[in-house]
Design a protein around this motif. Structure first.
Motif, PDB file in Angstrom:
ATOM      1  N   SER A 193     -15.002  13.092 -14.557  1.00  0.00           N
ATOM      2  CA  SER A 193     -14.248  13.794 -13.517  1.00  0.00           C
ATOM      3  C   SER A 193     -14.924  13.653 -12.167  1.00  0.00           C
ATOM      4  N   ALA A 194     -16.260  13.778 -12.146  1.00  0.00           N
ATOM      5  CA  ALA A 194     -16.994  13.648 -10.890  1.00  0.00           C
ATOM      6  C   ALA A 194     -16.844  12.239 -10.328  1.00  0.00           C
ATOM      7  N   VAL A 195     -16.953  11.233 -11.201  1.00  0.00           N
ATOM      8  CA  VAL A 195     -16.802   9.850 -10.752  1.00  0.00           C
ATOM      9  C   VAL A 195     -15.373   9.605 -10.267  1.00  0.00           C
ATOM     10  N   MET A 196     -14.387  10.124 -11.012  1.00  0.00           N
ATOM     11  CA  MET A 196     -12.984   9.957 -10.635  1.00  0.00           C
ATOM     12  C   MET A 196     -12.719  10.610  -9.284  1.00  0.00           C
ATOM     13  N   ALA A 197     -13.257  11.813  -9.064  1.00  0.00           N
ATOM     14  CA  ALA A 197     -13.073  12.501  -7.793  1.00  0.00           C
ATOM     15  C   ALA A 197     -13.637  11.669  -6.653  1.00  0.00           C
ATOM     16  N   ALA A 227      -4.869  13.119 -23.616  1.00  0.00           N
ATOM     17  CA  ALA A 227      -6.291  12.792 -23.575  1.00  0.00           C
ATOM     18  C   ALA A 227      -6.353  11.364 -23.048  1.00  0.00           C
ATOM     19  N   LEU A 228      -6.969  11.161 -21.892  1.00  0.00           N
ATOM     20  CA  LEU A 228      -6.874   9.880 -21.203  1.00  0.00           C
ATOM     21  C   LEU A 228      -8.238   9.340 -20.795  1.00  0.00           C
ATOM     22  N   THR A 229      -8.288   8.029 -20.639  1.00  0.00           N
ATOM     23  CA  THR A 229      -9.412   7.403 -19.949  1.00  0.00           C
ATOM     24  C   THR A 229      -9.130   7.517 -18.447  1.00  0.00           C
ATOM     25  N   PRO A 230     -10.122   7.334 -17.584  1.00  0.00           N
ATOM     26  CA  PRO A 230      -9.851   7.368 -16.142  1.00  0.00           C
ATOM     27  C   PRO A 230      -8.791   6.363 -15.708  1.00  0.00           C
ATOM     28  N   GLN A 231      -8.795   5.153 -16.305  1.00  0.00           N
ATOM     29  CA  GLN A 231      -7.776   4.162 -15.937  1.00  0.00           C
ATOM     30  C   GLN A 231      -6.379   4.655 -16.279  1.00  0.00           C
ATOM     31  N   ARG A 232      -6.233   5.287 -17.459  1.00  0.00           N
ATOM     32  CA  ARG A 232      -4.918   5.798 -17.855  1.00  0.00           C
ATOM     33  C   ARG A 232      -4.492   6.956 -16.959  1.00  0.00           C
ATOM     34  N   LEU A 233      -5.443   7.778 -16.512  1.00  0.00           N
ATOM     35  CA  LEU A 233      -5.106   8.851 -15.584  1.00  0.00           C
ATOM     36  C   LEU A 233      -4.590   8.271 -14.278  1.00  0.00           C
ATOM     37  N   ALA A 234      -5.212   7.198 -13.801  1.00  0.00           N
ATOM     38  CA  ALA A 234      -4.745   6.551 -12.576  1.00  0.00           C
ATOM     39  C   ALA A 234      -3.313   6.052 -12.739  1.00  0.00           C
ATOM     40  N   THR A 285       0.844  -1.193   0.000  1.00  0.00           N
ATOM     41  CA  THR A 285       0.000   0.000   0.000  1.00  0.00           C
ATOM     42  C   THR A 285       0.876   1.239   0.000  1.00  0.00           C
ATOM     43  N   ARG A 286       0.621   2.130  -0.952  1.00  0.00           N
ATOM     44  CA  ARG A 286       1.369   3.379  -1.006  1.00  0.00           C
ATOM     45  C   ARG A 286       0.710   4.397  -0.090  1.00  0.00           C
ATOM     46  N   ARG A 287       1.452   4.943   0.805  1.00  0.00           N
ATOM     47  CA  ARG A 287       0.940   5.979   1.697  1.00  0.00           C
ATOM     48  C   ARG A 287       1.559   7.297   1.257  1.00  0.00           C
ATOM     49  N   LEU A 288       0.998   7.914   0.244  1.00  0.00           N
ATOM     50  CA  LEU A 288       1.585   9.111  -0.335  1.00  0.00           C
ATOM     51  C   LEU A 288       0.686  10.314  -0.057  1.00  0.00           C
ATOM     52  N   PRO A 289       1.190  11.251   0.723  1.00  0.00           N
ATOM     53  CA  PRO A 289       0.360  12.412   1.098  1.00  0.00           C
ATOM     54  C   PRO A 289       0.281  13.444  -0.025  1.00  0.00           C
ATOM     55  N   TRP A 290      -0.365  13.062  -1.135  1.00  0.00           N
ATOM     56  CA  TRP A 290      -0.473  13.957  -2.270  1.00  0.00           C
ATOM     57  C   TRP A 290      -1.852  14.598  -2.309  1.00  0.00           C
ATOM     58  N   ASP A 291      -1.886  15.869  -2.643  1.00  0.00           N
ATOM     59  CA  ASP A 291      -3.141  16.563  -2.901  1.00  0.00           C
ATOM     60  C   ASP A 291      -3.427  16.494  -4.396  1.00  0.00           C
ATOM     61  N   ILE A 292      -4.652  16.133  -4.751  1.00  0.00           N
ATOM     62  CA  ILE A 292      -5.084  16.075  -6.143  1.00  0.00           C
ATOM     63  C   ILE A 292      -6.130  17.173  -6.359  1.00  0.00           C
ATOM     64  N   ILE A 293      -5.824  18.112  -7.244  1.00  0.00           N
ATOM     65  CA  ILE A 293      -6.771  19.181  -7.572  1.00  0.00           C
ATOM     66  C   ILE A 293      -7.282  18.922  -8.989  1.00  0.00           C
ATOM     67  N   LEU A 294      -8.581  18.674  -9.096  1.00  0.00           N
ATOM     68  CA  LEU A 294      -9.209  18.503 -10.398  1.00  0.00           C
ATOM     69  C   LEU A 294      -9.885  19.814 -10.777  1.00  0.00           C
ATOM     70  N   CYS A 295      -9.437  20.418 -11.869  1.00  0.00           N
ATOM     71  CA  CYS A 295      -9.967  21.704 -12.330  1.00  0.00           C
ATOM     72  C   CYS A 295     -10.679  21.435 -13.656  1.00  0.00           C
ATOM     73  N   VAL A 296     -12.013  21.474 -13.634  1.00  0.00           N
ATOM     74  CA  VAL A 296     -12.802  20.907 -14.728  1.00  0.00           C
ATOM     75  C   VAL A 296     -13.607  21.987 -15.452  1.00  0.00           C
TER      76      VAL A 296
END
Length: 372
Positions: free
Chosen positions: A229-233, A357-364, A205-216
């Motif tokens: 984007s809403a589902v990914m968030a 230009a990515l699918t949600p899986q590719r963004l992950a 398990t990766r414990r990475l304290p990263w902030d993710i900002i989605l600007c849509v």
């Protein structure tokens, strides 16, 4: 269906004189013909053709919107129904499909209908709004079900092949380890291995304290990306290693971070359409950055800036110089086949923003690469 009937359905009512006895007069296809004419007969009106008047007849009662929908869903296969409903909404502007609650309840919940509901969000009131909310929830839950397992697996870690886990998860099954562990139970007479203990790998398990900002960008052309984007968030917000912030914008900026765990509530607050001020949204997101070295900002837009391009370039450059990791997505949906302002995207890429230009899986997968 014979070719004559097929051509009769394609050509419509004006084929009667040339194709007598085909679908229009056949009991097997008369209902199909009438249902198609209810919608596609509007094409003639749109081209200025005058409605023909004729003698009285013993034809069935005229279709209403609700009875037409029932007919379409009864007569045609599901994929055809979806195409017909799409044409009704997009080509012929039959918005009463989604503004009448009884009619709306009869529509098939799918992403196309969700996109239309988001477009008309400002016109949905009272009972129809509640029906719309139920449809949004059903479509979102189905989309989330398809995406969540793979995205969570990508983001929460790979198999640790040096340690085993008490958790029986099918994807973590250790076939070779299970065979070795149970060799002492081999039944020579029957020639079979008796499984007494099943082994499963533990998952790092990766414990990475990263902030993710989605600007849509919530302009009309970005509907599918807004949905994903809403589902990914919602998926990211459910992972304890991440803090998710989500902002939607047109010429105004709306911070939906308080609803990041609930994609339905996020989408019900979206209003597609309007202009686009990307620079203003990027500047707002810059104010949300607490630790630049542990922040990823994902800008999801078609890069068609309605305000000053120079201001946008300046805002992105400042974030890049602060060491915020930046990615600009021209699309975040299942197709990744966008139309966008390539010149603007290239200017932002020169400032340090990755463009894709990515699918949600590719963004992950991209996030894993960035934060590893």
């Amino acid at each position: 269906m014979n070719p004559l009937d097929r051509w009769r359905l394609v050509l419509g009512r004006y084929a009667d004189r040339r194709l007598p006895g085909a679908a229009g007069g056949s009991s097997g296809y008369a209902r199909m013909d009438r249902a198609l004419d209810y919608l596609y007969g509007r094409e003639y009106k749109g081209r200025g053709l005058r409605q023909e008047l004729g003698p009285g007849s013993l034809d069935p009662s005229q279709l209403t919107l609700v009875t037409w929908l029932n007919e379409v869903r009864e007569l045609f296969p599901q994929d055809t129904v979806e195409v017909i409903e799409k044409h009704a909404l997009d080509r012929y502007g039959m918005t009463e499909l989604v503004t009448d609650p009884r009619t709306l309840e009869r529509l098939e919940p799918n992403q196309q209908l969700l996109r239309t509901l988001l477009t008309l969000r400002g016109h949905l009131k009272g009972e129809v709004l509640e029906v719309a909310r139920r449809i949004v929830r059903k479509v979102v839950e189905e989309l989330k079900r398809k995406l969540e397992s793979e995205i969570r697996q990508t983001l929460t870690g790979r198999l640790n092949r040096f340690r085993h886990s008490p958790m029986a998860i099918a994807q973590n099954f250790d076939a070779a380890g299970t065979v070795r562990r149970n060799l002492k139970h081999y039944d020579a007479e029957r020639g079979k291995l008796v499984i007494d203990q099943v082994r499963f790998f533990e998952r790092n398990t990766r414990r990475l304290p990263w902030d993710i900002i989605l600007c849509v960008d919530q302009s009309g052309s970005m509907a599918d990306s807004v949905i994903h984007s809403a589902v990914m968030a919602g998926i990211l917000a459910g992972l304890p290693a991440f803090r998710v912030k989500i902002v939607v914008f047109d010429t105004n900026v709306v911070d939906l971070t308080g609803h990041s765990h609930d994609p339905v509530e996020m989408l019900m607050r979206v209003q597609l359409g309007g202009g686009t001020d990307i620079a203003q949204a990027v500047r707002y997101c810059a104010q949300l950055v607490e630790n630049p070295h542990r922040t990823v900002m994902v800008l999801i837009t078609d890069f068609c800036e309605g305000a000053s391009p120079g201001e946008l370039v300046r805002a992105v450059k400042q974030l890049a110089e602060a060491r915020v990791r930046l990615i600009g997505l021209a699309s975040l949906d299942g197709q990744s086949d966008p139309v966008y302002d390539r010149q603007m995207a290239e200017r932002l890429a020169a400032c340090g923003m990755e463009i894709a230009a990515l699918t949600p899986q590719r963004l992950a997968q991209w996030l894993v690469k960035v934060i590893s």
